[in-house]
Write a protein that holds these residues in place. Sequence first.
Motif, PDB file in Angstrom:
ATOM      1  N   ALA A   1      -9.122 -10.021   3.230  1.00  0.00           N
ATOM      2  CA  ALA A   1      -7.889  -9.663   3.942  1.00  0.00           C
ATOM      3  C   ALA A   1      -8.236  -9.100   5.310  1.00  0.00           C
ATOM      4  O   ALA A   1      -9.364  -8.662   5.568  1.00  0.00           O
ATOM      5  N   GLN A   2      -7.220  -9.118   6.178  1.00  0.00           N
ATOM      6  CA  GLN A   2      -7.357  -8.494   7.488  1.00  0.00           C
ATOM      7  C   GLN A   2      -7.902  -7.083   7.304  1.00  0.00           C
ATOM      8  O   GLN A   2      -7.459  -6.333   6.439  1.00  0.00           O
ATOM      9  N   GLN A   3      -8.895  -6.742   8.114  1.00  0.00           N
ATOM     10  CA  GLN A   3      -9.495  -5.415   7.969  1.00  0.00           C
ATOM     11  C   GLN A   3      -8.616  -4.340   8.597  1.00  0.00           C
ATOM     12  O   GLN A   3      -7.813  -4.607   9.493  1.00  0.00           O
ATOM     13  N   HIS A   4      -8.801  -3.112   8.111  1.00  0.00           N
ATOM     14  CA  HIS A   4      -8.239  -1.875   8.686  1.00  0.00           C
ATOM     15  C   HIS A   4      -6.781  -1.597   8.334  1.00  0.00           C
ATOM     16  O   HIS A   4      -6.274  -0.528   8.654  1.00  0.00           O
ATOM     17  N   GLY A   5      -6.067  -2.528   7.703  1.00  0.00           N
ATOM     18  CA  GLY A   5      -4.710  -2.222   7.251  1.00  0.00           C
ATOM     19  C   GLY A   5      -4.751  -1.381   5.981  1.00  0.00           C
ATOM     20  O   GLY A   5      -5.725  -1.432   5.215  1.00  0.00           O
ATOM     21  N   SER A   6      -3.684  -0.604   5.734  1.00  0.00           N
ATOM     22  CA  SER A   6      -3.673   0.262   4.546  1.00  0.00           C
ATOM     23  C   SER A   6      -2.317   0.213   3.851  1.00  0.00           C
ATOM     24  O   SER A   6      -1.279   0.048   4.487  1.00  0.00           O
ATOM     25  N   VAL A   7      -2.351   0.353   2.516  1.00  0.00           N
ATOM     26  CA  VAL A   7      -1.163   0.262   1.660  1.00  0.00           C
ATOM     27  C   VAL A   7      -1.057   1.551   0.851  1.00  0.00           C
ATOM     28  O   VAL A   7      -2.057   2.022   0.291  1.00  0.00           O
ATOM     29  N   TYR A   8       0.147   2.094   0.753  1.00  0.00           N
ATOM     30  CA  TYR A   8       0.367   3.418   0.150  1.00  0.00           C
ATOM     31  C   TYR A   8       1.204   3.273  -1.123  1.00  0.00           C
ATOM     32  O   TYR A   8       2.393   2.980  -1.068  1.00  0.00           O
ATOM     33  N   TRP A   9       0.571   3.500  -2.283  1.00  0.00           N
ATOM     34  CA  TRP A   9       1.216   3.330  -3.579  1.00  0.00           C
ATOM     35  C   TRP A   9       1.904   4.622  -4.018  1.00  0.00           C
ATOM     36  O   TRP A   9       1.316   5.707  -3.937  1.00  0.00           O
TER      37      TRP A   9
ATOM     38  N   LEU B   1      -7.686  13.405  -0.361  1.00  0.00           N
ATOM     39  CA  LEU B   1      -7.840  12.004   0.033  1.00  0.00           C
ATOM     40  C   LEU B   1      -8.841  11.266  -0.853  1.00  0.00           C
ATOM     41  O   LEU B   1      -8.676  10.070  -1.115  1.00  0.00           O
ATOM     42  N   ARG B   2      -9.864  11.949  -1.337  1.00  0.00           N
ATOM     43  CA  ARG B   2     -10.840  11.288  -2.213  1.00  0.00           C
ATOM     44  C   ARG B   2     -10.144  10.710  -3.455  1.00  0.00           C
ATOM     45  O   ARG B   2     -10.411   9.582  -3.868  1.00  0.00           O
ATOM     46  N   GLU B   3      -9.230  11.495  -4.032  1.00  0.00           N
ATOM     47  CA  GLU B   3      -8.507  11.031  -5.220  1.00  0.00           C
ATOM     48  C   GLU B   3      -7.594   9.857  -4.872  1.00  0.00           C
ATOM     49  O   GLU B   3      -7.421   8.923  -5.663  1.00  0.00           O
ATOM     50  N   LYS B   4      -7.007   9.907  -3.691  1.00  0.00           N
ATOM     51  CA  LYS B   4      -6.093   8.826  -3.294  1.00  0.00           C
ATOM     52  C   LYS B   4      -6.848   7.523  -3.034  1.00  0.00           C
ATOM     53  O   LYS B   4      -6.323   6.430  -3.253  1.00  0.00           O
ATOM     54  N   LEU B   5      -8.075   7.624  -2.540  1.00  0.00           N
ATOM     55  CA  LEU B   5      -8.861   6.426  -2.229  1.00  0.00           C
ATOM     56  C   LEU B   5      -9.601   5.885  -3.452  1.00  0.00           C
ATOM     57  O   LEU B   5      -9.818   4.675  -3.561  1.00  0.00           O
ATOM     58  N   GLY B   6      -9.991   6.765  -4.363  1.00  0.00           N
ATOM     59  CA  GLY B   6     -10.867   6.330  -5.455  1.00  0.00           C
ATOM     60  C   GLY B   6     -12.273   6.100  -4.919  1.00  0.00           C
ATOM     61  O   GLY B   6     -12.506   6.103  -3.708  1.00  0.00           O
ATOM     62  N   GLU B   7     -13.232   5.899  -5.803  1.00  0.00           N
ATOM     63  CA  GLU B   7     -14.617   5.709  -5.365  1.00  0.00           C
ATOM     64  C   GLU B   7     -14.873   4.239  -5.007  1.00  0.00           C
ATOM     65  O   GLU B   7     -14.439   3.346  -5.732  1.00  0.00           O
ATOM     66  N   PRO B   8     -15.573   3.980  -3.908  1.00  0.00           N
ATOM     67  CA  PRO B   8     -15.849   2.586  -3.506  1.00  0.00           C
ATOM     68  C   PRO B   8     -16.886   1.931  -4.415  1.00  0.00           C
ATOM     69  O   PRO B   8     -17.690   2.615  -5.054  1.00  0.00           O
ATOM     70  N   VAL B   9     -16.870   0.606  -4.454  1.00  0.00           N
ATOM     71  CA  VAL B   9     -17.792  -0.155  -5.312  1.00  0.00           C
ATOM     72  C   VAL B   9     -18.459  -1.268  -4.492  1.00  0.00           C
ATOM     73  O   VAL B   9     -17.923  -1.712  -3.472  1.00  0.00           O
ATOM     74  N   PRO B  10     -19.638  -1.747  -4.904  1.00  0.00           N
ATOM     75  CA  PRO B  10     -20.260  -2.897  -4.235  1.00  0.00           C
ATOM     76  C   PRO B  10     -19.320  -4.101  -4.216  1.00  0.00           C
ATOM     77  O   PRO B  10     -18.496  -4.286  -5.123  1.00  0.00           O
TER      78      PRO B  10
ATOM     79  N   ALA C   1       5.944  11.178   2.657  1.00  0.00           N
ATOM     80  CA  ALA C   1       5.375   9.906   2.185  1.00  0.00           C
ATOM     81  C   ALA C   1       3.937  10.107   1.718  1.00  0.00           C
ATOM     82  O   ALA C   1       3.518   9.573   0.678  1.00  0.00           O
ATOM     83  N   TYR C   2       3.163  10.904   2.464  1.00  0.00           N
ATOM     84  CA  TYR C   2       1.776  11.165   2.076  1.00  0.00           C
ATOM     85  C   TYR C   2       1.721  11.887   0.737  1.00  0.00           C
ATOM     86  O   TYR C   2       0.935  11.538  -0.142  1.00  0.00           O
ATOM     87  N   LYS C   3       2.582  12.883   0.567  1.00  0.00           N
ATOM     88  CA  LYS C   3       2.585  13.673  -0.674  1.00  0.00           C
ATOM     89  C   LYS C   3       2.967  12.817  -1.883  1.00  0.00           C
ATOM     90  O   LYS C   3       2.480  13.037  -2.992  1.00  0.00           O
TER      91      LYS C   3
ATOM     92  N   ARG D   1      -2.122   6.591  -4.602  1.00  0.00           N
ATOM     93  CA  ARG D   1      -3.347   5.879  -4.236  1.00  0.00           C
ATOM     94  C   ARG D   1      -3.131   5.161  -2.913  1.00  0.00           C
ATOM     95  O   ARG D   1      -2.012   4.763  -2.575  1.00  0.00           O
ATOM     96  N   ILE D   2      -4.239   5.015  -2.167  1.00  0.00           N
ATOM     97  CA  ILE D   2      -4.227   4.261  -0.905  1.00  0.00           C
ATOM     98  C   ILE D   2      -5.187   3.092  -1.051  1.00  0.00           C
ATOM     99  O   ILE D   2      -6.349   3.266  -1.435  1.00  0.00           O
ATOM    100  N   SER D   3      -4.690   1.889  -0.764  1.00  0.00           N
ATOM    101  CA  SER D   3      -5.519   0.675  -0.785  1.00  0.00           C
ATOM    102  C   SER D   3      -5.759   0.185   0.628  1.00  0.00           C
ATOM    103  O   SER D   3      -4.946   0.430   1.531  1.00  0.00           O
TER     104      SER D   3
END
Length: 526
Positions: free
Chosen positions: A93-101, A238-247, A183-185, A189-191
């Motif tokens: 996908a296009q880089q740098h865009g973000s989605v707020y669940w 923010l760590r909880e909203k992002l989750g941990e990254p994976v390979p 909206a942030y509160k 999760r943020i994708s």
Amino acid sequence: MDEKTYMGLDLSTQSLKGVIINDNLDILIQQSVVFESDLPEFRTQGGAIIDKNDLHHITAPVMMWVKALDILMDKLIVAGADFSNVVAISGSAQQHGSVYWQKDSDDTLKNLDPSQFLHEQLSHAFSVTNCPIWMDSSTTKQCKQLEDAVGGPAELANITGSKAYERFTGSQIAKIYQTKLDAYKSTERISLVSSFIVSIFLGKVAPIDLSDGSGMNLMDIRTKSWHQTLLDACGPDLREKLGEPVPSKTDIGSISNYFVERYNFNPACRIIAATGDNPASLIGMKLDEGWLAISLGTSDTAFLWLKEPRVVLDGHILCNPIDEHDYMALLCFKNGSLTRERIRNECADQSWDIFEELLNSTPRGNFGNMGFYYDVQEILPFLKGDFRYNKTQRISKFTSLEVEVRACVEGQFIAIRSYAEDFGFDVGKGTKILATGGASKNKAVLQVLADVFNSPVYVQEAENSAMLGAAYQAKHSLSGKSYTEVISNLNHPRKVCDPYPDAPEIYDPMVTRYRAIIKELLEEHK
């Protein structure tokens, strides 16, 4: 099962594309949904919404992407897709865009009703309806805050691979927190756009992959984890909203029951982490160590494979999507094909044939003449205007049209080489250049490229390389084999030219001179 197949998706700025390939990586079916024409109700311009009150503020409707997926799935069915054979799905996908669940988004995704469209069920799943995308440049204040948090742009580049950029996700999240606190509160999760698209297939919010995640100004590219100081500079929890990254090639789970019941996918179908379009293009172009890919399009973009990151303030270093221990560098030059076309129109009567004749009629090195042409504000270097030089000094015009033509082409490639060397790329020592894009069809232009880099130049068909990269990654993840083995039966790039033996004698001094000239020009234009 008749045949194992793999599915790749690419959610770009202007469209959503899907492809199904077989075990030999042959394309069986591909379809696309163009946002502006297929989904006119969202009233986008090329898939984006530009704020009339702030032209720097550019977003895209998340529900447009959801509805596009409904349409794409139906188009694939009409084209004859048999989803029961698909064993793995990945995306780009296009880089740098973000989605707020919104809160409870995992429950929403898990309990989708297969008798209804996705867009009918996800309309209340997002706390931000119009998502910031890569075209947005309204976060200058937040960029400064990110750099200040770690001690300046050089330190931010050292940690994350890039200095702060307005389009990068960290500053975009910070702006949401500062201007849309409610909206942030309410965001659970943020994708990224890439992890968003596979979240729908997974039936829960998918993890962000390392490669796309390293384009956020939030990740330590050496430890491959979020940098807490930078997270804190953007917003709480923010760590909880992002989750941990994976390979990037991680198998993140089996397909959602929604797709099993609605589209007859096999319940054993695996979902593979998705990545950004630039890392996916690295996969799709079949690049390996020692290759430098140069896309000669509207912008000229260079992809480099690096073993170790080197701190630079110009360009970007991302985690490598093929080998998580390696890196990729990305260089973008805005003045690419359109600038070459402008010189062609002025010097060659709008004819590429005449342009090629003029280029071939001048010697390599161009009698010591050099030219740098920036029709629009360039990124690398940060200049605008035309700058011409003879052997000894700056001049207002060249004496002949053929000198102008060669100055343009040589100047563009010398710039790319200079910045690639800044990243630590060894030019001419086993390097191979892969040229793609419109200008890669011009043999005379490619000969200049070979000479400037003292490296052989290869070409290949690289259409939809991000989408194909996603499909290749789906197979790569499941196969247990090396990436090189996975793509071994594909057509490999075709060599079109070698450098002349005396190329280093001519172009090494020109690269040194280029650096001195640009340093002087940047001082002048401060």
